[in-house]
Design a protein around this motif. Structure first.
Motif, PDB file in Angstrom:
ATOM      1  N   SER A  68      -5.040  11.364  -0.430  1.00 39.29           N
ATOM      2  CA  SER A  68      -5.204  11.492   1.020  1.00 39.29           C
ATOM      3  C   SER A  68      -4.644  10.309   1.732  1.00 39.29           C
ATOM      4  O   SER A  68      -4.749   9.286   1.106  1.00 39.29           O
ATOM      5  CB  SER A  68      -6.892  11.881   1.147  1.00 39.29           C
ATOM      6  OG  SER A  68      -7.328  10.654   0.857  1.00 39.29           O
ATOM      7  N   GLY A  69      -4.932  10.466   3.074  1.00 37.84           N
ATOM      8  CA  GLY A  69      -4.667   9.296   4.002  1.00 37.84           C
ATOM      9  C   GLY A  69      -5.386   8.090   3.545  1.00 37.84           C
ATOM     10  O   GLY A  69      -4.805   6.882   3.647  1.00 37.84           O
ATOM     11  N   GLN A  70      -6.742   8.323   3.518  1.00 36.88           N
ATOM     12  CA  GLN A  70      -7.631   7.209   2.990  1.00 36.88           C
ATOM     13  C   GLN A  70      -7.328   6.505   1.859  1.00 36.88           C
ATOM     14  O   GLN A  70      -7.322   5.317   1.786  1.00 36.88           O
ATOM     15  CB  GLN A  70      -9.078   7.828   2.892  1.00 36.88           C
ATOM     16  CG  GLN A  70      -9.865   8.193   4.345  1.00 36.88           C
ATOM     17  CD  GLN A  70      -9.606   9.653   4.494  1.00 36.88           C
ATOM     18  OE1 GLN A  70      -8.622  10.300   4.368  1.00 36.88           O
ATOM     19  NE2 GLN A  70     -10.722  10.355   4.786  1.00 36.88           N
ATOM     20  N   LEU A  71      -7.030   7.348   0.718  1.00 38.03           N
ATOM     21  CA  LEU A  71      -6.532   6.714  -0.633  1.00 38.03           C
ATOM     22  C   LEU A  71      -5.343   5.992  -0.365  1.00 38.03           C
ATOM     23  O   LEU A  71      -5.255   4.742  -1.021  1.00 38.03           O
ATOM     24  CB  LEU A  71      -6.543   7.713  -1.534  1.00 38.03           C
ATOM     25  CG  LEU A  71      -8.088   8.361  -2.010  1.00 38.03           C
ATOM     26  CD1 LEU A  71      -7.810   9.847  -2.595  1.00 38.03           C
ATOM     27  CD2 LEU A  71      -8.728   7.414  -2.747  1.00 38.03           C
ATOM     28  N   ARG A  72      -4.439   6.404   0.279  1.00 39.43           N
ATOM     29  CA  ARG A  72      -3.091   5.977   0.355  1.00 39.43           C
ATOM     30  C   ARG A  72      -3.055   4.581   0.984  1.00 39.43           C
ATOM     31  O   ARG A  72      -2.326   3.845   0.818  1.00 39.43           O
ATOM     32  CB  ARG A  72      -2.057   6.982   1.158  1.00 39.43           C
ATOM     33  CG  ARG A  72      -1.571   8.074   0.198  1.00 39.43           C
ATOM     34  CD  ARG A  72      -0.429   8.895   0.830  1.00 39.43           C
ATOM     35  NE  ARG A  72      -0.866   9.429   2.117  1.00 39.43           N
ATOM     36  CZ  ARG A  72      -1.085  10.830   2.293  1.00 39.43           C
ATOM     37  NH1 ARG A  72      -1.708  11.379   1.259  1.00 39.43           N
ATOM     38  NH2 ARG A  72      -1.347  11.160   3.598  1.00 39.43           N
ATOM     39  N   ASN A  73      -4.156   4.483   1.992  1.00 33.56           N
ATOM     40  CA  ASN A  73      -4.224   3.218   2.842  1.00 33.56           C
ATOM     41  C   ASN A  73      -4.764   1.998   1.738  1.00 33.56           C
ATOM     42  O   ASN A  73      -4.720   0.832   2.072  1.00 33.56           O
ATOM     43  CB  ASN A  73      -5.340   3.308   3.799  1.00 33.56           C
ATOM     44  CG  ASN A  73      -4.524   3.719   5.300  1.00 33.56           C
ATOM     45  OD1 ASN A  73      -3.235   3.670   5.029  1.00 33.56           O
ATOM     46  ND2 ASN A  73      -5.348   4.348   5.947  1.00 33.56           N
ATOM     47  N   MET A  74      -5.452   2.292   0.682  1.00 28.44           N
ATOM     48  CA  MET A  74      -5.992   1.431  -0.329  1.00 28.44           C
ATOM     49  C   MET A  74      -4.914   1.252  -1.569  1.00 28.44           C
ATOM     50  O   MET A  74      -4.620   0.118  -2.021  1.00 28.44           O
ATOM     51  CB  MET A  74      -7.174   1.853  -0.774  1.00 28.44           C
ATOM     52  CG  MET A  74      -8.254   1.347   0.216  1.00 28.44           C
ATOM     53  SD  MET A  74      -8.337  -0.146   0.951  1.00 28.44           S
ATOM     54  CE  MET A  74      -8.997  -1.176  -0.451  1.00 28.44           C
ATOM     55  N   ALA A 100       5.212   4.737   2.051  1.00 24.00           N
ATOM     56  CA  ALA A 100       5.800   6.125   2.541  1.00 24.00           C
ATOM     57  C   ALA A 100       6.424   5.875   3.913  1.00 24.00           C
ATOM     58  O   ALA A 100       7.362   6.708   4.310  1.00 24.00           O
ATOM     59  CB  ALA A 100       4.702   6.991   2.346  1.00 24.00           C
ATOM     60  N   ALA A 101       5.783   4.850   4.772  1.00 24.58           N
ATOM     61  CA  ALA A 101       6.167   4.862   6.006  1.00 24.58           C
ATOM     62  C   ALA A 101       7.362   3.849   6.377  1.00 24.58           C
ATOM     63  O   ALA A 101       7.988   3.984   7.545  1.00 24.58           O
ATOM     64  CB  ALA A 101       4.925   4.702   6.882  1.00 24.58           C
ATOM     65  N   ARG A 112      12.264   5.972   3.964  1.00 23.80           N
ATOM     66  CA  ARG A 112      12.428   7.019   4.462  1.00 23.80           C
ATOM     67  C   ARG A 112      14.021   7.656   4.518  1.00 23.80           C
ATOM     68  O   ARG A 112      14.305   8.716   4.272  1.00 23.80           O
ATOM     69  CB  ARG A 112      12.000   7.435   5.636  1.00 23.80           C
ATOM     70  CG  ARG A 112      10.273   7.284   5.738  1.00 23.80           C
ATOM     71  CD  ARG A 112       9.699   7.269   7.009  1.00 23.80           C
ATOM     72  NE  ARG A 112       9.807   8.487   7.684  1.00 23.80           N
ATOM     73  CZ  ARG A 112       9.270   8.959   9.009  1.00 23.80           C
ATOM     74  NH1 ARG A 112       8.722   7.778   9.715  1.00 23.80           N
ATOM     75  NH2 ARG A 112       9.490   9.854   9.404  1.00 23.80           N
ATOM     76  N   SER A 117       0.620   4.012   1.771  1.00 21.63           N
ATOM     77  CA  SER A 117       1.075   4.374   2.902  1.00 21.63           C
ATOM     78  C   SER A 117       2.139   3.732   3.641  1.00 21.63           C
ATOM     79  O   SER A 117       2.678   4.377   4.362  1.00 21.63           O
ATOM     80  CB  SER A 117      -0.417   4.646   3.847  1.00 21.63           C
ATOM     81  OG  SER A 117      -0.990   3.112   3.773  1.00 21.63           O
ATOM     82  N   ASP A 118       1.969   2.216   3.382  1.00 22.05           N
ATOM     83  CA  ASP A 118       2.942   1.356   4.150  1.00 22.05           C
ATOM     84  C   ASP A 118       4.207   1.676   3.379  1.00 22.05           C
ATOM     85  O   ASP A 118       5.459   1.752   4.228  1.00 22.05           O
ATOM     86  CB  ASP A 118       2.527  -0.091   3.848  1.00 22.05           C
ATOM     87  CG  ASP A 118       1.256  -0.289   4.777  1.00 22.05           C
ATOM     88  OD1 ASP A 118       1.053   0.371   5.730  1.00 22.05           O
ATOM     89  OD2 ASP A 118       0.522  -1.403   4.375  1.00 22.05           O
ATOM     90  N   LEU A 124       3.614  10.686   0.071  1.00 23.11           N
ATOM     91  CA  LEU A 124       2.850  11.468   0.998  1.00 23.11           C
ATOM     92  C   LEU A 124       2.339  12.718   0.178  1.00 23.11           C
ATOM     93  O   LEU A 124       1.350  13.409   1.048  1.00 23.11           O
ATOM     94  CB  LEU A 124       3.463  11.846   2.040  1.00 23.11           C
ATOM     95  CG  LEU A 124       4.307  10.687   2.995  1.00 23.11           C
ATOM     96  CD1 LEU A 124       5.169  11.018   3.984  1.00 23.11           C
ATOM     97  CD2 LEU A 124       2.925  10.077   3.671  1.00 23.11           C
ATOM     98  N   ARG A 141       0.878  -1.079  -0.096  1.00 18.61           N
ATOM     99  CA  ARG A 141      -0.052  -0.020   0.084  1.00 18.61           C
ATOM    100  C   ARG A 141       0.905   1.200   0.170  1.00 18.61           C
ATOM    101  O   ARG A 141       1.874   1.236   0.612  1.00 18.61           O
ATOM    102  CB  ARG A 141      -0.909   0.112   1.271  1.00 18.61           C
ATOM    103  CG  ARG A 141      -1.787  -1.466   1.620  1.00 18.61           C
ATOM    104  CD  ARG A 141      -2.808  -1.259   0.258  1.00 18.61           C
ATOM    105  NE  ARG A 141      -3.482  -2.627   0.458  1.00 18.61           N
ATOM    106  CZ  ARG A 141      -4.476  -3.100  -0.236  1.00 18.61           C
ATOM    107  NH1 ARG A 141      -5.124  -2.112  -0.869  1.00 18.61           N
ATOM    108  NH2 ARG A 141      -5.265  -4.087  -0.212  1.00 18.61           N
TER     109      ARG A 141
END
Lengths: 177, 326
Positions: free
Chosen positions: B95-101, B74-75, B80, B71-72, B91, B69
Motif C-alpha cells: 500500500s502507499g503507507q507500506l511503500r513509504n517505509m 517507483a516515482a 519510469r 515509493s521513491d 506500485l 524507499r
C-alpha cells in the motif's frame, strides 16, 4: 513550544526525541515500543487506532516527516528526531482540515473507527498526487484524481462499514481546496 | 515481542553480532517480531547509512541504494522511463503507507507469507528446521509450483524482485570480510533440504545497492499481477517482461514470474525459445508451456500453471503490439 519528559519503563531503555503535532518530546522508551503505542499509551493521542496491529488495515496511519505510514510497524527508537502528525494535529472541530471537512460534507464514514487513519492517509496521498507520483493504475496524461486513482491510492485503508463510496468525493473535494 | 537492543549501523563493513539482524523499513521484520517468528537479540538500524540515493552508472544503468524507499524508487523519472516494469511492479505491491517505509534491500530480504511460517504454533521447516511441513497436505493454494522441495514449497512474495529478475539486476553486498556482487536471480536459494536459508548471504552481509544494467529495450516492458482482490494483496501469479521486436520477430525478451517459486523465477527456457521466433500469441503460449514443464503443482495450486501461462502470453502480446504501433 512545550517539552514533555515521559519515563515509563525501568531497565533497557532508549532515549528518543520526537516532535508530535508540533510539540517536542523526550522519551526513555522500551525499544519494543511502536510509534502507535507511543502515541496512544504515552501521549494519550488515541486518534490513530490499533486495528490489526500488522500493517494490514491502515487504521494506525499517521504522517511521519510528512509521509503517510503505518505507525504499528514502526519502532519509535528508529525515528529519532522525526516529526509526526496525527489526526489530532491536522485540524480542530472549529477549524477542520480540508480532508476532515470533506469527510463531513460527504458523510465519508459510518462507525468512525477507521476514519482517523483514512484522513491521515488521504492527506499523505493528496501530497503524493501533488508531486505527480504515479499509482498502479496511472497511465500518462490521466487525471490523478479519477475515481479509479483515488480508490487505488487509498487501498491501504480498510473500512469494515464499507463507507468507501462517500470517501471518494470527500477526498476529491479536499484536493480542490 | 521478545526484548532486544537497538543500535545504529555506522558502516556496512561492520561486524554483525551472532543474534543480530539488520533493520531497514521494518514493515516485515517488526511484524515477524510481533508474531514471534523473528527473535533477534540486537537490531542494527541501517537507515542512517548513506544508501538512499539512485545514481547513474557509466554504462547507462542505474545504481539503486539499499535504503531507497519503494515509493521513491517507483516515482523516480529515470525508473519510469527506462524500466517501467520496475515502477509498475513496485506500485503493484503493498500500500502507499507500506511503500513509504519499505526499502530496496528489505523488499528483497522479506520472508515468505506462507501461513505455517507465519504461525509459530504450527510446524514449519523454514522457521523451525526439521519440524515438518503441513503445507503439502494443508493450505498451499498460494504456494510454489516451481522450485519447491519435499521440505518446503514457500513462495517469495516480492513484486519488485520479479521485475529485477527480468531486468538482470545485480545485488551489491558488503560485510566485514569484503564486497561481492550477486545476480538477483541467484540471491534466493531453492529450499532443498535447507529451507531455513532463504538466500545465499552469509550472516553479516548487508545489501548496499542494486545495479540495473543498461537495457534499452526495457523501455518496452510491463508488470502484470493477478490477485484475489483489486489492490493491496499479494500476487497469486505475476509476470514481468521486456520485449524487443523487429519485423515481427522477437529480437530479445526478458521474462520472470512471481508467486510461483521460492525465488523470482527467471523463465530462461521460454526466453531461449522465443528469440528469433515470430512474436505471436501462439508462440508466447508455447514458450510458457515449455518453461512450465518443470511445474509440480499440488491439489489446490494447479491453477497457477494456467494463470501464469495466460498472463505471460497476454503481457507479451500487448508489448508486441505496443511496439508495432510506434
Amino acid at each position: 513550544m512545550t517539552r514533555g519528559f515521559i519515563r515509563h519503563f525501568p531497565g533497557n531503555l532508549s532515549e528518543v526525541k520526537l516532535i508530535v503535532n508540533g510539540v517536542e518530546y523526550e522519551f526513555d522508551l522500551d525499544p519494543r515500543t511502536t510509534l502507535l503505542d507511543l502515541l496512544r499509551e504515552h501521549l494519550g493521542l488515541t486518534g490513530a487506532k490499533k486495528g490489526c496491529d500488522h500493517g494490514q488495515c491502515g487504521a494506525c496511519t499517521v504522517l511521519l516527516d510528512g509521509r503517510r505510514v503505518n505507525s504499528c510497524l514502526i519502532l519509535a527508537v528508529a525515528q529519532q528526531g522525526a516529526e509526526v502528525t496525527t489526526v489530532e494535529g491536522l485540524g480542530t472541530a472549529e477549524r477542520p482540515h480540508p480532508v476532515q471537512r470533506g469527510f463531513l460534507d460527504h458523510d465519508g464514514f459510518q462507525c468512525g473507527y477507521c476514519t482517523p487513519g483514512q484522513i491521515c492517509s488521504a492527506v499523505g496521498m493528496l501530497d503524493e498526487v501533488k508531486q505527480g507520483r504515479p499509482s498502479a493504475v496511472t497511465t500518462p496524461g490521466d487525471d490523478l484524481l479519477s475515481d479509479a486513482e483515488i480508490r487505488e491510492r487509498m487501498s491501504g485503508n480498510l473500512c469494515r462499514c464499507g463507507a468507501y463510496p462517500n470517501m471518494v468525493p470527500a477526498i476529491r473535494q479536499a484536493a480542490g481546496e | 515481542m521478545k526484548t532486544f537492543e537497538y543500535r545504529t549501523a555506522t558502516a556496512a563493513s561492520a561486524v554483525l553480532a551472532p543474534d543480530a539482524a539488520f533493520l531497514a523499513g521494518g514493515t516485515n521484520l517488526v511484524d515477524l517480531m510481533k508474531l514471534g517468528v523473528a527473535t533477534p537479540d540486537v537490531l542494527v538500524d541501517v537507515t542512517k547509512l548513506p544508501l538512499d540515493r539512485i545514481t547513474d552508472l557509466p554504462d547507462g544503468g542505474l545504481r539503486v541504494g539499499a535504503t531507497v524507499r519503494n515509493s521513491d524508487l517507483a516515482a523516480d523519472p529515470r525508473i519510469r522511463e527506462r524500466y517501467p516494469v520496475l515502477s509498475q511492479a513496485l506500485l503493484a505491491g503493498a500500500s502507499g503507507q507500506l511503500r513509504n517505509m519499505a526499502t530496496t534491500g528489505g523488499n528483497l530480504l522479506q520472508r515468505t507469507r506462507c501461513t505455517y511460517f507465519m504461525d509459530p504454533s504450527t510446524p514449519c521447516n523454514k522457521r523451525a528446521p526439521g519440524s515438518g511441513c503441513p503445507a503439502r497436505a494443508g493450505d498451499h493454494r498460494n504456494l510454489a509450483i516451481l522450485g519447491g522441495s519435499e521440505a518446503c514449497i514457500a513462495t517469495h512474495p516480492s513484486d519488485m524482485a520479479v521485475a529485477l529478475a527480468a531486468l538482470g539486476a545485480q545485488v551489491r553486498v558488503e560485510s566485514a570480510t569484503g564486497e561481492r556482487t550477486i545476480a538477483v536471480t541467484e540471491l534466493h536459494r531453492l529450499p532443498g533440504d535447507r529451507p531455513d536459508l532463504d538466500t545465499v548471504l552469509d550472516h553479516g552481509e548487508m545489501i548496499t545497492a542494486v545495479d540495473l544494467p543498461a537495457l534499452p529495450f526495457a523501455t518496452r516492458s510491463a508488470y502484470r499481477k493477478a490477485r484475489d482482490r483489486a489492490s493491496y494483496a499479494f500476487a497469486v501469479g505475476s509476470v514481468a517482461a521486456a520485449l524487443d521486436v523487429a519485423d515481427g520477430l522477437v529480437r530479445d525478451v526478458r521474462l520472470a514470474w512471481g508467486a510461483v517459486a521460492p525465488r523470482p523465477w527467471r523463465a530462461t527456457t521460454a526466453e531461449r525459445l522465443l528469440r528469433g521466433r515470430p512474436a505471436t500469441h501462439e508462440n508466447f503460449l508455447a514458450a510458457a508451456d515449455e518453461e512450465l514443464r518443470a511445474a509440480r503443482p499440488l491439489r489446490d495450486n494447479a491453477y497457477k500453471t494456467t494463470l501464469t501461462r495466460n498472463l505471460t502470453a497476454a503481457v507479451l502480446t500487448r508489448l508486441a503490439s505496443a511496439g508495432e504501433a510506434r
